[in-house]
Scaffold this active site. Structure first.
Site, PDB file in Angstrom:
ATOM      1  N   ARG A  76      21.603 -50.233 -19.685  1.00 29.47           N
ATOM      2  CA  ARG A  76      21.908 -50.331 -21.111  1.00 29.47           C
ATOM      3  C   ARG A  76      20.757 -50.959 -21.887  1.00 29.47           C
ATOM      4  NH1 ARG A  76      26.613 -51.070 -18.308  1.00 29.47           N
ATOM      5  NH2 ARG A  76      28.366 -49.798 -19.020  1.00 29.47           N
ATOM      6  N   HIS A 101      21.775 -45.222 -19.922  1.00 30.28           N
ATOM      7  CA  HIS A 101      21.282 -44.226 -18.953  1.00 30.28           C
ATOM      8  C   HIS A 101      20.542 -43.061 -19.607  1.00 30.28           C
ATOM      9  CE1 HIS A 101      23.067 -46.428 -15.814  1.00 30.28           C
ATOM     10  NE2 HIS A 101      24.261 -45.894 -15.773  1.00 30.28           N
ATOM     11  N   HIS A 175      22.428 -42.497  -9.275  1.00 28.89           N
ATOM     12  CA  HIS A 175      23.736 -43.124  -9.541  1.00 28.89           C
ATOM     13  C   HIS A 175      24.792 -42.664  -8.533  1.00 28.89           C
ATOM     14  CE1 HIS A 175      26.854 -44.981 -12.046  1.00 28.89           C
ATOM     15  NE2 HIS A 175      25.896 -45.448 -12.820  1.00 28.89           N
ATOM     16  N   TYR A 177      27.633 -42.869  -5.919  1.00 33.70           N
ATOM     17  CA  TYR A 177      28.703 -43.794  -5.542  1.00 33.70           C
ATOM     18  C   TYR A 177      28.966 -43.627  -4.052  1.00 33.70           C
ATOM     19  CZ  TYR A 177      30.135 -44.195 -10.523  1.00 33.70           C
ATOM     20  OH  TYR A 177      30.184 -44.425 -11.882  1.00 33.70           O
ATOM     21  N   ASP A 248      29.047 -55.222 -12.147  1.00 32.39           N
ATOM     22  CA  ASP A 248      28.241 -54.216 -12.842  1.00 32.39           C
ATOM     23  C   ASP A 248      26.952 -54.910 -13.274  1.00 32.39           C
ATOM     24  OD1 ASP A 248      27.345 -51.915 -14.020  1.00 32.39           O
ATOM     25  OD2 ASP A 248      28.843 -51.866 -15.625  1.00 32.39           O
ATOM     26  N   GLU A 309      22.006 -49.180  -7.737  1.00 35.12           N
ATOM     27  CA  GLU A 309      21.046 -48.567  -8.656  1.00 35.12           C
ATOM     28  C   GLU A 309      19.761 -49.386  -8.672  1.00 35.12           C
ATOM     29  OE1 GLU A 309      23.232 -47.813 -12.471  1.00 35.12           O
ATOM     30  OE2 GLU A 309      24.942 -48.413 -11.228  1.00 35.12           O
TER      31      GLU A 309
END
Length: 344
Positions: A76, A101, A175, A177, A248, A309
């Site tokens: 961000r 992103h 990204h 997961y 996060d 990430e």
């Protein structure tokens, strides 16, 4: 070793890298998206450990950025703007008032040029893209090359290269997961994670860095000796609560260990290590995953995957003392992250 290619939806291609131990990695030319990673568990069962959509059309929007290449800037950017050499650059506000992103037309939306390759020791894909000056609001003509390589040691390497003719912010990541239980049997709450980091980046209510870098000691952010991810899901620590009862956050690496992160899943016996020359990473535990999404093996739910990430920190655009995302004109950007899969 081999590479299989299939047409997807009449407009994309999916490339599947297969090694001699039957590990395979599937990647779309659209967004450089990793759709599947199949690896064995301790009993030899080969299962998928990456979250992917059941219906490939869902990758078109892909709000959780499943498996995608992220750029120009991962993470961000506060207030959807930054200053560079005295000039202000406004960006798209696609996450509240902030820029996330690379914006809605970031690298995750690009159809990359892909060249497959294989030799005696590995198989892989070279993905290239030219990002024009002003694209997404960013300065500079940027040439990007990302190489995915799979070898017989069950190592998946992502090597990122870029150059720009103007100084510009740039930090790339993937990204994906991960869920090492295999085929999404459980959430990641029992995944045991070790991170070589004694500092993380504090966030405000909008998940924007405050400029503070607290010590992990005495908190649920201390992964130096390893801990369950679930420790932070129900903890009262304010930073966990801010992130939607999870993580996060950007962890700054100490670089004391050979691997920057190691993940263990006790039931399957799978182990994944993360080795990188990036200065840190965001660990995101899927706190906002939509429970309506249909994934390949299950309906999505909170905590169904965890992202690692690896990247520099966009906080460096607004605060001193953070790993810098600026790429100088003519400088070569070269970063690599290697995910190694094993069992114990």
């Amino acid at each position: 070793m081999m590479i299989e290619t299939t047409e997807v939806l009449g407009k994309w291609k999916e490339f599947t890298l297969i090694n001699d131990t039957k590990m395979s990695v599937s990647v779309l030319n659209y967004g450089g998206i990793i759709t599947k990673i199949n690896v064995p568990d301790r009993d030899g069962n080969i299962e998928n450990v990456a979250l992917g959509f059941k219906d490939y059309r869902d990758y078109e929007a892909n709000p959780p950025f499943l498996g995608a290449l992220i750029g120009r800037v991962a993470g961000r950017i506060q207030g959807s703007s930054f200053e560079l050499n005295g000039e202000s650059y406004p960006l798209e506000a696609n996450d509240g008032e902030n820029h996330l992103h690379g914006g809605s037309k970031g690298f995750h939306q690009v159809i990359w040029d892909v060249t497959p390759f294989q030799n005696d020791v590995n198989v892989g894909l070279t993905l290239t893209h030219k990002s024009a000056d002003g694209e997404g609001g960013y300065p500079g003509n940027v040439e990007v090359k990302v190489t995915y390589t799979l070898n017989n040691e069950n190592q998946l390497s992502l090597f990122y290269e870029a150059t720009s003719d103007q100084t510009t912010p740039l930090t790339l990541t993937n990204h994906c997961y991960f869920n090492l239980s295999g085929d999404l049997k459980t959430t990641v709450q029992d995944h045991h994670v070790t991170i070589d980091s004694q500092q993380f980046v504090e966030l405000d209510e909008e998940l924007i860095p405050t400029g503070a870098k607290p010590q992990v000691e005495g908190t649920t952010f201390d992964f130096r000796l390893g801990r369950r991810l679930g420790d932070g899901f129900n903890d009262e620590y304010q930073q966990n609560k801010i992130a939607g009862n999870g993580y996060d956050h950007y962890f700054i690496f100490d670089d004391n260990k050979e691997q920057q992160a190691v993940v263990r899943e006790p039931n399957s016996g799978r182990v994944m290590s993360v080795k990188t020359n990036q200065p840190g990473m965001v660990m995101y535990t899927g706190n906002s995953l939509d429970d309506q999404m249909q994934l390949a093996e299950a309906t999505s739910q909170k905590y169904l995957g965890v992202c690692f990430e690896t990247q520099a920190s966009p906080a460096s655009l607004h605060h001193e003392g953070f790993p810098d995302v600026r790429l100088n004109a003519g400088e070569k950007y070269e970063k690599e992250t290697v995910f190694t899969f094993g069992i114990e």
